[in-house]
Design a protein around this motif. Structure first.
Motif, short mmCIF file in Angstrom:
data_model
loop_
_atom_site.label_atom_id
_atom_site.label_comp_id
_atom_site.label_asym_id
_atom_site.label_seq_id
_atom_site.Cartn_x
_atom_site.Cartn_y
_atom_site.Cartn_z
N LEU A 74 0.83 -1.19 0.00
CA LEU A 74 0.00 0.00 0.00
C LEU A 74 0.87 1.25 0.00
CD1 LEU A 74 -2.96 0.90 0.09
CD2 LEU A 74 -2.85 0.74 2.59
N ILE A 88 -6.80 8.16 7.35
CA ILE A 88 -6.07 7.05 6.73
C ILE A 88 -5.15 6.39 7.75
CG2 ILE A 88 -4.23 6.52 5.06
CD1 ILE A 88 -5.56 8.65 3.21
N TYR A 210 -13.65 2.03 -4.04
CA TYR A 210 -13.62 0.63 -3.65
C TYR A 210 -13.63 -0.28 -4.88
CZ TYR A 210 -15.32 -3.84 -1.84
OH TYR A 210 -15.47 -5.18 -1.56
N LEU A 225 -2.44 5.17 -4.14
CA LEU A 225 -3.60 5.96 -3.76
C LEU A 225 -3.13 7.36 -3.39
CD1 LEU A 225 -5.50 3.39 -1.48
CD2 LEU A 225 -6.02 3.98 -3.86
N SER A 227 -3.67 10.66 -1.13
CA SER A 227 -4.27 10.97 0.16
C SER A 227 -5.21 12.16 0.11
CB SER A 227 -3.17 11.23 1.20
OG SER A 227 -2.39 12.35 0.80
N ASN A 232 -10.99 7.76 -1.33
CA ASN A 232 -10.01 6.79 -0.84
C ASN A 232 -10.06 6.65 0.68
OD1 ASN A 232 -9.00 6.24 -3.38
ND2 ASN A 232 -7.29 7.66 -3.23
N LEU A 236 -11.01 3.01 2.32
CA LEU A 236 -9.80 2.27 2.66
C LEU A 236 -10.05 1.08 3.58
CD1 LEU A 236 -6.73 2.01 2.43
CD2 LEU A 236 -6.53 3.57 4.39
N LYS A 237 -10.81 1.29 4.65
CA LYS A 237 -11.02 0.21 5.61
C LYS A 237 -11.69 -0.99 4.94
CE LYS A 237 -12.18 1.14 9.85
NZ LYS A 237 -12.94 1.45 11.11
#
Length: 262
Positions: A74, A88, A210, A225, A227, A232, A236-237
């Motif tokens: 990542l 994030i 997603y 990705l 920020s 995003n 993210l989770k």
């Protein structure tokens, strides 16, 4: 004007001489914009048709990890702060996922506490240059200056003495530029999963982020990705949780063992 056979031969020799006299350094300055054929259905992406595969191989640049393992790397580009990096970091901490943040000079100066937090929570901080120029068009001295400023300021803030990884601004690079970064001790990092996520005014909702990421998942993927993207941050989770449900493991770039180019 009528050309004789002799004059045609002379002209041909001159053209041939001029073409073969272009120095290798000039050839090495040809700029490329990194791009790839996206992964679909878990198949590997490809850079075979982009014309620069040999350059990346020659300069040992990263594009993929171990494509025989379900591992993911990542990476975030942090050119400036748009209010989402803290979330994030919260999600990465909660889910125990390592990442690397490629920061610019502007981000380091503007968000010192976030940079400190990145390192304190076990993430890597990579070099994205001081002023985000097209580094294929600047001199060796300028490249060194751009990278050294970031490295020194991050070390002052965090104590991180080693900065191993660099990402070319806007994905623009040349053979020469990659070689200079290598000489300075850096590994050039590109990516194998990305989508158009860097425009804050063009956000389309978390599900859009997603789907774009999940549809491209493949073994050994390096995810890019930005920020600054609200999408995003909100996706993210779920990306992490669902990727793990598919058997993927998130690793740090420091753990990368190999790469394969296709």
């Amino acid at each position: 004007m009528k050309l004789t056979i002799k004059s045609v031969i002379s002209l041909t020799i001159l053209i041939s001489f001029l073409c073969t006299s272009i120095p290798a350094s000039a050839q090495g300055n040809q700029p490329f914009h990194f791009g790839f054929k996206k992964s679909k259905g878990g198949k590997l992406p490809s850079i075979a048709e982009e014309g620069f595969m040999g350059i990346l191989q020659k300069q040992n640049a990263i594009f993929l990890g171990n494509t025989g393992q379900k591992e993911l790397y990542l990476t975030f580009d942090n050119g400036y702060e748009n209010g989402y990096t803290a979330k994030i970091l919260d999600d990465l901490k909660e889910l125990k996922v390592p990442a690397i943040f490629f920061v610019t000079g502007h981000f380091v100066k503007d968000q010192p506490e976030l940079v400190k937090r990145m390192v304190a929570e076990g993430h890597l901080v990579g070099n994205h240059s001081w002023s985000h120029p097209d580094m294929s068009q600047v001199s060796k001295i300028q490249i060194k200056d751009e990278l050294e400023k970031v490295r020194v300021e991050v070390e002052k803030l965090t104590g991180q003495q080693e900065m191993r990884f660099v990402r070319a601004p806007r994905g623009i690079f040349s053979d020469r530029m990659l070689g200079v970064c290598n000489e300075l001790g850096y590994i050039n990092v590109f990516w194998s999963i990305a989508y158009r996520d860097w425009e804050p005014k063009q956000q389309k909702g978390w599900n859009y982020a997603y789907v774009n990421v999940m549809e491209q998942l493949h073994p050994g993927a390096v995810l890019l990705l930005h920020s600054v993207s609200k999408d995003n941050a909100e996706a993210l989770k779920k990306i992490i949780v669902d990727a793990r449900l598919q058997g993927y493991e998130f690793k740090s770039l420091n753990q990368m063992e190999m790469k394969q180019y296709r």
